[in-house]
Write a protein that holds these residues in place. Structure first.
Motif, PDB file in Angstrom:
ATOM      1  N   ALA A   1       0.841  -1.206   0.000  1.00 31.62           N
ATOM      2  CA  ALA A   1       0.000   0.000   0.000  1.00 31.62           C
ATOM      3  C   ALA A   1       0.875   1.255   0.000  1.00 31.62           C
ATOM      4  O   ALA A   1       0.575   2.230  -0.687  1.00 31.62           O
ATOM      5  N   ALA A   2       1.961   1.214   0.777  1.00 28.72           N
ATOM      6  CA  ALA A   2       2.883   2.353   0.836  1.00 28.72           C
ATOM      7  C   ALA A   2       3.525   2.591  -0.532  1.00 28.72           C
ATOM      8  O   ALA A   2       3.648   3.733  -0.987  1.00 28.72           O
ATOM      9  N   ALA A   3       3.905   1.498  -1.182  1.00 32.44           N
ATOM     10  CA  ALA A   3       4.513   1.611  -2.511  1.00 32.44           C
ATOM     11  C   ALA A   3       3.534   2.233  -3.498  1.00 32.44           C
ATOM     12  O   ALA A   3       3.907   3.107  -4.298  1.00 32.44           O
ATOM     13  N   MET A   4       2.271   1.814  -3.443  1.00 35.36           N
ATOM     14  CA  MET A   4       1.269   2.374  -4.348  1.00 35.36           C
ATOM     15  C   MET A   4       1.019   3.849  -4.061  1.00 35.36           C
ATOM     16  O   MET A   4       0.808   4.645  -4.981  1.00 35.36           O
ATOM     17  N   ASN A   5       1.055   4.232  -2.788  1.00 38.38           N
ATOM     18  CA  ASN A   5       0.901   5.644  -2.415  1.00 38.38           C
ATOM     19  C   ASN A   5       1.978   6.489  -3.083  1.00 38.38           C
ATOM     20  O   ASN A   5       1.715   7.550  -3.665  1.00 38.38           O
ATOM     21  N   LEU A   6       3.207   6.003  -2.989  1.00 38.44           N
ATOM     22  CA  LEU A   6       4.340   6.739  -3.530  1.00 38.44           C
ATOM     23  C   LEU A   6       4.283   6.796  -5.060  1.00 38.44           C
ATOM     24  O   LEU A   6       4.545   7.840  -5.661  1.00 38.44           O
ATOM     25  N   LEU A   7       3.944   5.671  -5.673  1.00 39.71           N
ATOM     26  CA  LEU A   7       3.882   5.644  -7.136  1.00 39.71           C
ATOM     27  C   LEU A   7       2.769   6.522  -7.661  1.00 39.71           C
ATOM     28  O   LEU A   7       2.941   7.245  -8.657  1.00 39.71           O
ATOM     29  N   ASN A   8       1.627   6.501  -6.987  1.00 37.94           N
ATOM     30  CA  ASN A   8       0.514   7.361  -7.396  1.00 37.94           C
ATOM     31  C   ASN A   8       0.881   8.837  -7.274  1.00 37.94           C
ATOM     32  O   ASN A   8       0.552   9.651  -8.145  1.00 37.94           O
ATOM     33  N   ALA A   9       1.580   9.173  -6.190  1.00 38.50           N
ATOM     34  CA  ALA A   9       2.012  10.556  -5.991  1.00 38.50           C
ATOM     35  C   ALA A   9       3.004  10.981  -7.079  1.00 38.50           C
ATOM     36  O   ALA A   9       2.956  12.111  -7.573  1.00 38.50           O
ATOM     37  N   TYR A  10       3.870  10.050  -7.474  1.00 37.49           N
ATOM     38  CA  TYR A  10       4.877  10.356  -8.500  1.00 37.49           C
ATOM     39  C   TYR A  10       4.216  10.580  -9.865  1.00 37.49           C
ATOM     40  O   TYR A  10       4.532  11.559 -10.564  1.00 37.49           O
ATOM     41  N   PHE A  11       3.290   9.712 -10.244  1.00 40.26           N
ATOM     42  CA  PHE A  11       2.679   9.823 -11.575  1.00 40.26           C
ATOM     43  C   PHE A  11       1.683  10.969 -11.656  1.00 40.26           C
ATOM     44  O   PHE A  11       1.422  11.477 -12.755  1.00 40.26           O
ATOM     45  N   LYS A  12       1.135  11.386 -10.518  1.00 39.70           N
ATOM     46  CA  LYS A  12       0.201  12.522 -10.530  1.00 39.70           C
ATOM     47  C   LYS A  12       0.942  13.855 -10.629  1.00 39.70           C
ATOM     48  O   LYS A  12       0.386  14.843 -11.120  1.00 39.70           O
ATOM     49  N   SER A  13       2.180  13.879 -10.131  1.00 42.29           N
ATOM     50  CA  SER A  13       2.934  15.150 -10.092  1.00 42.29           C
ATOM     51  C   SER A  13       3.525  15.497 -11.453  1.00 42.29           C
ATOM     52  O   SER A  13       3.651  14.663 -12.328  1.00 42.29           O
TER      53      SER A  13
END
Length: 361
Positions: free
Chosen positions: A349-361
Motif C-alpha cells: 500500500a505504501a509503494a502504491m501511495n508513492l507511485l501514485n504521488a509520483y505519476f500525478k505530479s
C-alpha cells in the motif's frame, strides 16, 4: 668618552624587497584553466586522436553522477559511437584470490607483444562505509600500466547491482573509439556482477584455481552456463598435478550442460600467470571462438541483443533515479517508511501511495 650614538656594525639593514613567491595573475590563470572544462567536441577530437588524457577526462564525465554532466557525456558517446564496435570484448571473472589481476597483467602484456591495443576496465569493490575503492588495480598491474599499448581504468563499483560500475558499457564505446581493439572487463567476483558483465562482452572467461576444495562443489550453474572457457590458474610448482586433475573434473562437468546458441563448445585449460605457461593458448582459444561466431553470424546477433538490453536497463535506471530524486517523493518516502515500520501500512500500500504521488505530479 664612549660615543653612545654610534651605530653598531651588527645592525640589520633592509635588504632588496623580495618578490611575491607566486605571481597573482599567473595563479589566477592556472585556477581558471583548471576550472575550465574542455568542450565535448574537443574531447571527441582528442579521443579519436588516441589522446589518453582526453579519454580519461571523457570517462570521468560519463561516470559522473552530476546531472549537469549527463548531456555532455551523451554528446561524447553519440559522437564516438560510429567509431566504436571494432574490438573484441572479453569478460573475466573468478572469486577473490583466484589471481585475476595477475592473470590479466600476463594476458595483457602477451596481447600487446602481439601488436594488440588493450584496455582493461576493472571494477574495484567499494567500501559500503566510506564508498571508496578497496583495491587499486593499477598498483597490482605494475608491468601492464607502463605499457604504451595498454590502458587501465579502475572504477569503484559503488552501490550498483553486483558491484558492476554503472557506466562500464559507455566506457567500452569510448575506449573503442580511442583505438583499443581488445577490451578486458574484470568483475569483482562476488554477487551478481557476472551476469551484468556477461551482457556486455563477447567472450566470458571463468578463472578457477586447483586445490581450493571447490573443483565441483564451487561450481555455480549460472556462471558455468555463461562461461565460454574455464582456465585453471596458478598451474605451477606443486600445483601442476592438481591443476590437471581439476581440468579433467571441469571437462566432465561441462558435458552436463546444454549446447550453447553460439555453436561453441566451452573449453578448459590450465595456465600460470607467473611463468606465462598456457597464456598464449588462452588467446588462441578466444581467437578460435571469434572465427566461429563471426562465420555463423552469432557475433552480430549477440551484439544487437546486448544493445537492446542496455537500452532497457538505461530506461529502468533513469526511471529509478527520477523517482527517488523527485521532491514530492523525497518528502513522502520517510513518512511511508515510518508507517510501514510501525505496521500502520502494508509495504504494498505504501509503494502504491508513492507511485501514485509520483505519476500525478
Amino acid at each position: 668618552m664612549q660615543n653612545n650614538n654610534k651605530k653598531s656594525a651588527l645592525t640589520e639593514k633592509d635588504g632588496i624587497p623580495q618578490p611575491e613567491s607566486f605571481s597573482k595573475s599567473a595563479l589566477e590563470k592556472i585556477v581558471e584553466s583548471r576550472k575550465a572544462q574542455p568542450s565535448s567536441e574537443d574531447l571527441v577530437k582528442g579521443i579519436l586522436a588516441k589522446n589518453i588524457t582526453a579519454l580519461s577526462r571523457a570517462i570521468t564525465l560519463v561516470e559522473s553522477t552530476n546531472p549537469e554532466h549527463l548531456s555532455k557525456a551523451n554528446e561524447i558517446i553519440n559522437a564516438c559511437l560510429p567509431h566504436a564496435n571494432q574490438s573484441i570484448r572479453i569478460g573475466i571473472t573468478g572469486v577473490p584470490g583466484v589471481g585475476k589481476s595477475t592473470f590479466i597483467e600476463a594476458f595483457g602484456t602477451t596481447l600487446t607483444s602481439l601488436g594488440k591495443k588493450v584496455a582493461v576496465l576493472t571494477i574495484d569493490p567499494s567500501s559500503t562505509i566510506s564508498h571508496g575503492s578497496i583495491l587499486g588495480d593499477k598498483t597490482r598491474m605494475e608491468e601492464l600500466v607502463k605499457d604504451t599499448n595498454a590502458y587501465i581504468r579502475p572504477s569503484a563499483s559503488g552501490e550498483t547491482l553486483g558491484g558492476v560500475a554503472r557506466k562500464t558499457r559507455e566506457t567500452i564505446i569510448l575506449c573503442e573509439a580511442a583505438g583499443f581493439d581488445t577490451i578486458i572487463i574484470e568483475t569483482v567476483g562476488v554477487g551478481q556482477s557476472e551476469t551484468a558483465v556477461h551482457s556486455m562482452v563477447d567472450f566470458f572467461l571463468l578463472l578457477k584455481i586447483s586445490g581450493a576444495g571447490d573443483e565441483l562443489q564451487g561450481i555455480k550453474r549460472g556462471i558455468m552456463e555463461m562461461a565460454d572457457a574455464i582456465v585453471i590458474n596458478k598451474a605451477d610448482g606443486d600445483n601442476i598435478a592438481k591443476a590437471k586433475l581439476a581440468k579433467t573434473e571441469f571437462n566432465r562437468a561441462l558435458h552436463l550442460f546444454p549446447a550453447k546458441k553460439s555453436g561453441w563448445t566451452p573449453t578448459v585449460a590450465t595456465c600460470s600467470s607467473i611463468t606465462k605457461e598456457g597464456i598464449i593458448g588462452v588467446w588462441q582459444t578466444i581467437s578460435s571462438y571469434f572465427e566461429l561466431v563471426q562465420a555463423n553470424n552469432y557475433f552480430q546477433e549477440k551484439r544487437k541483443e546486448q544493445n537492446q538490453y542496455w537500452m532497457m536497463e538505461t530506461i529502468n535506471e533513469q526511471l529509478k533515479n527520477s523517482f527517488y530524486n523527485h521532491p514530492e517523493i523525497i518528502k513522502l518516502l520517510e513518512e511511508n517508511k515510518k508507517a510501514v515500520a510501525n505496521d500502520e501500512l502494508s509495504p504494498f500500500a505504501a509503494a502504491m501511495n508513492l507511485l501514485n504521488a509520483y505519476f500525478k505530479s
